[in-house]
Design a protein around this motif. Structure first.
Motif, mmCIF file in Angstrom:
data_model
loop_
_atom_site.group_PDB
_atom_site.id
_atom_site.type_symbol
_atom_site.label_atom_id
_atom_site.label_comp_id
_atom_site.label_asym_id
_atom_site.label_seq_id
_atom_site.Cartn_x
_atom_site.Cartn_y
_atom_site.Cartn_z
ATOM 1 N N SER A 252 -6.494 2.753 52.572
ATOM 2 C CA SER A 252 -7.235 1.245 51.635
ATOM 3 C C SER A 252 -6.039 0.198 51.951
ATOM 4 O O SER A 252 -6.800 -0.740 52.176
ATOM 5 N N ALA A 256 -8.108 -2.656 53.129
ATOM 6 C CA ALA A 256 -8.075 -4.068 52.063
ATOM 7 C C ALA A 256 -7.918 -5.389 53.254
ATOM 8 O O ALA A 256 -8.471 -6.135 53.287
ATOM 9 N N ARG A 260 -9.658 -8.613 53.744
ATOM 10 C CA ARG A 260 -9.390 -10.044 53.793
ATOM 11 C C ARG A 260 -9.203 -10.899 55.342
ATOM 12 O O ARG A 260 -9.830 -12.374 55.149
ATOM 13 N N ALA A 266 -10.303 -8.443 48.489
ATOM 14 C CA ALA A 266 -10.576 -7.155 48.036
ATOM 15 C C ALA A 266 -9.114 -7.073 47.168
ATOM 16 O O ALA A 266 -8.501 -8.015 48.224
ATOM 17 N N GLU A 267 -8.923 -6.356 46.460
ATOM 18 C CA GLU A 267 -7.971 -6.150 45.600
ATOM 19 C C GLU A 267 -7.348 -4.217 46.078
ATOM 20 O O GLU A 267 -8.678 -3.699 45.732
ATOM 21 N N VAL A 268 -6.144 -3.747 45.551
ATOM 22 C CA VAL A 268 -6.100 -2.948 46.163
ATOM 23 C C VAL A 268 -5.030 -2.586 45.092
ATOM 24 O O VAL A 268 -3.507 -3.155 44.785
#
Lengths: 303, 289
Positions: A252, A256, A260, A266-268
């Motif tokens: 992940s 991500a 970017r 993207a947000e994790v």
């Protein structure tokens, strides 16, 4: 950690993780999973399951909250390392996601390896998206989602949708996705979390990934197979949710970062101590929270 | 309606942030500043500008859709309750700010914040079900919509990144964070030997479960193999002849049942004690020559 999560971890360690560590055939694994699946109801409460609008090469279902006719659509790809599936578990997960996000779900049981290696499953995912467009659903009301291998597939499908010039969906959600099949990172969560992960063991990871690409290692770096190598310019935002003790934590993070770096958004979310696929375990309190947060993300991008 | 829907999206962004930050209360001083701004946004914009417009809409809808009067009335009442709750929470956060030591009340406030988030989500979901995603655009005449939109409020600060940064800098920075750790339970410091020892204990317990799981499955396999060996041996003396081999297998399994968990436990004990071991002297400083 609450007792529900501890119990789930214990159960997973004694069943799924052991199965993944042992040298068992795919057929045996599927039989064992069929037995585990009996723990989950076939029909989710408060949701209708319909089989209309069949796909050419694979099964697909509509999952719709009973008292709603929402125009948001969640196109969901189930997990299972591309070789097995958990239909009851995934149906329950999609039902809860749909209820929280006020959406209808399209659950796509794409073709599995080793019988149908890449790109069969990927093409099934694309066909399911194309069908939604053909049925008249607005792309800006569609969100792709996937769990584990299904999360990787969702990202691969997202890349392919852009590459084909099709209208893009509003967003994508990847729950503990498998985004990197190269496995070349020595100091990664695959090593660091090998013992801490309660569900997954990569003892036979080499065989599984080889099955998915039909024995062609050149495909490991293909962005549709390993979306961590993709180029995400002009793509909608992606939400990642992953547990801090998962072997696939860095999948992940890496995907991500790549999103970017290549112009995407993207947000994790790294959830403390949560096991792989916890979102689908309704008795875990944090599963409800995770689903609520996904619903918020859907509401943000599909207002 | 598009504007109201968009404001729900902005509200969702803020609720998600409150949920993350409230778990850090008492541990991360920066959380207080973010929460203070998040609640200020809710009090100053959502409860002052967004909800009154929804209330005005619901009052008109009640006339045309009498069947929804009960639900719309409940939603209106919840707006008032939500505003009171948000103001109370904002006041509590300000109290933490001035107290400087937010350890004791943090847990209670954290629970209250989560309850506010949960209730607001549920409220929004019902609004979307009853009104937002219904056929609401056709429920009112055009002139009624014009009257409702005649005096729109100022722009939502969350719709403009510059405005958000200017008015709520901490919240803006938090919302822009690409990676969030959600619901971290750990107070462990990396260098704290007790914490590292505890972490080793947790890992050891997990290893032990793995070991027993392995033995359990091996036991099943062995029992099945032994039964097959006995069953397939030619009668009457075959099973007797197979017994020594079965005994050897079972003995090997029994020794593994003893040795494997013991090895894991010893390994775990070693890792638990390791953080307390004195650091190895480096040879150069110890060597007088």
């Amino acid at each position: 950690m609450n007792w529900q999560t501890t119990t789930a971890n214990l159960f997973a360690r004694l069943t799924i993780k052991q199965m993944m560590r042992r040298d068992v055939s795919i057929a045996t694994m599927r039989r064992a999973i069929d037995a585990l699946e009996r723990l989950f109801p076939r029909r989710p409460v408060d949701c209708e399951v319909a089989h209309d609008h069949a796909l050419a090469d694979c099964e697909a279902e509509w999952v719709r909250p009973r008292d709603l006719s929402p125009d948001r659509v969640l196109l969901h790809f189930p997990g299972g390392a591309y070789v097995v599936r958990f239909p009851n578990f995934e149906r329950g997960l999609v039902a809860r996601l749909c209820r929280a996000a006020q959406a209808r779900g399209r659950l796509v049981f794409y073709r599995l390896a080793p019988e149908h290696p890449f790109p069969a499953g990927h093409e099934d995912g694309l066909a399911a998206y194309r069908q939604l467009l053909d049925l008249g659903f607005a792309p800006q009301r569609i969100v792709l989602s996937g769990l584990s291998a299904g999360g990787g597939l969702a990202l691969g499908v997202l890349l392919a949708i852009r590459d084909r010039g099709w209208p893009l969906p509003a967003a994508a959600i990847a729950m503990s996705p498998l985004t990197d099949l190269t496995d070349t990172h020595v100091d990664s969560s695959r090593v660091r979390n090998a013992r801490r992960d309660a569900v997954l063991s990569l003892a036979h990871g080499e065989e599984l990934r080889s099955m998915y690409v039909g024995g062609d290692p050149a495909l490991y770096t293909h962005p549709y197979v390993s979306p961590a190598f993709g180029d995400y310019h002009d793509l909608p935002p992606v939400l990642f949710q992953v547990g801090s003790t998962e072997v696939m934590l860095d999948d992940s993070r890496r995907a991500a970062s790549r999103i970017r770096a290549t112009g995407g958004s993207a947000e994790v979310e790294i959830w403390d101590g949560m096991p792989h696929g916890w979102q689908g375990l309704p008795f875990i309190p944090d599963a409800g929270r995770a689903i609520e947060r996904i619903a918020d993300f859907v509401r943000i991008h599909v207002p | 309606m598009a504007r109201l829907r968009l404001e729900h999206a902005h509200l969702s962004r803020v609720l998600r942030e409150i949920e993350v930050q409230r778990a850090r209360l008492g541990r991360d001083p920066a959380a207080v500043a973010v929460l203070a701004e998040a609640l200020a946004y809710l009090v100053d914009y959502q409860h002052v500008h967004h909800h009154p417009r929804e209330d005005a809409l619901y009052q008109r809808l009640i006339v045309t859709r009498a069947d929804l009067a009960g639900e719309l009335g409940a939603l209106e009442r919840e707006h008032a309750g939500g505003a009171r709750q948000a103001r109370r929470l904002a006041h509590s956060i300000a109290g933490l700010h001035s107290a400087g030591t937010p350890e004791r009340p943090a847990a209670r406030l954290s629970r209250d914040l989560q309850r506010y988030v949960d209730e607001t989500r549920d409220h929004m979901r019902r609004e979307e079900r009853v009104v937002f995603h219904g056929d609401v655009e056709h429920w009112l005449a055009e002139e009624e919509w014009r009257a409702l939109t005649a005096c729109l409020p100022p722009d939502d600060p969350l719709a403009d990144a510059n405005e958000l940064r200017r008015r709520y800098p901490h919240l803006a920075a938090a919302l822009a964070e690409p990676v969030r750790e959600v619901l971290t339970r750990s107070r462990e410091m990396v260098g704290d030997p007790h914490a590292r020892s505890l972490s080793a204990l947790r890992e050891g317990a997990a290893d032990l479960v793995d070991a027993y799981g392995e033995l359990l499955h091996e036991g099943f396999d062995l029992a099945r193999a032994n039964a097959v060996a006995l069953w397939s041996a030619p009668w009457p003396f075959g099973p007797l002849a197979a017994l020594p081999e079965l005994g050897r297998r079972s003995y090997r399994y029994a020794t593994r049942c003893v040795s494997l968990p013991s090895r894991v436990a010893l390994d775990c004990a070693g890792r638990m004690l390791a953080p307390f071991a004195p650091p190895a002297d480096d040879a150069t400083s110890a060597d007088p020559g």
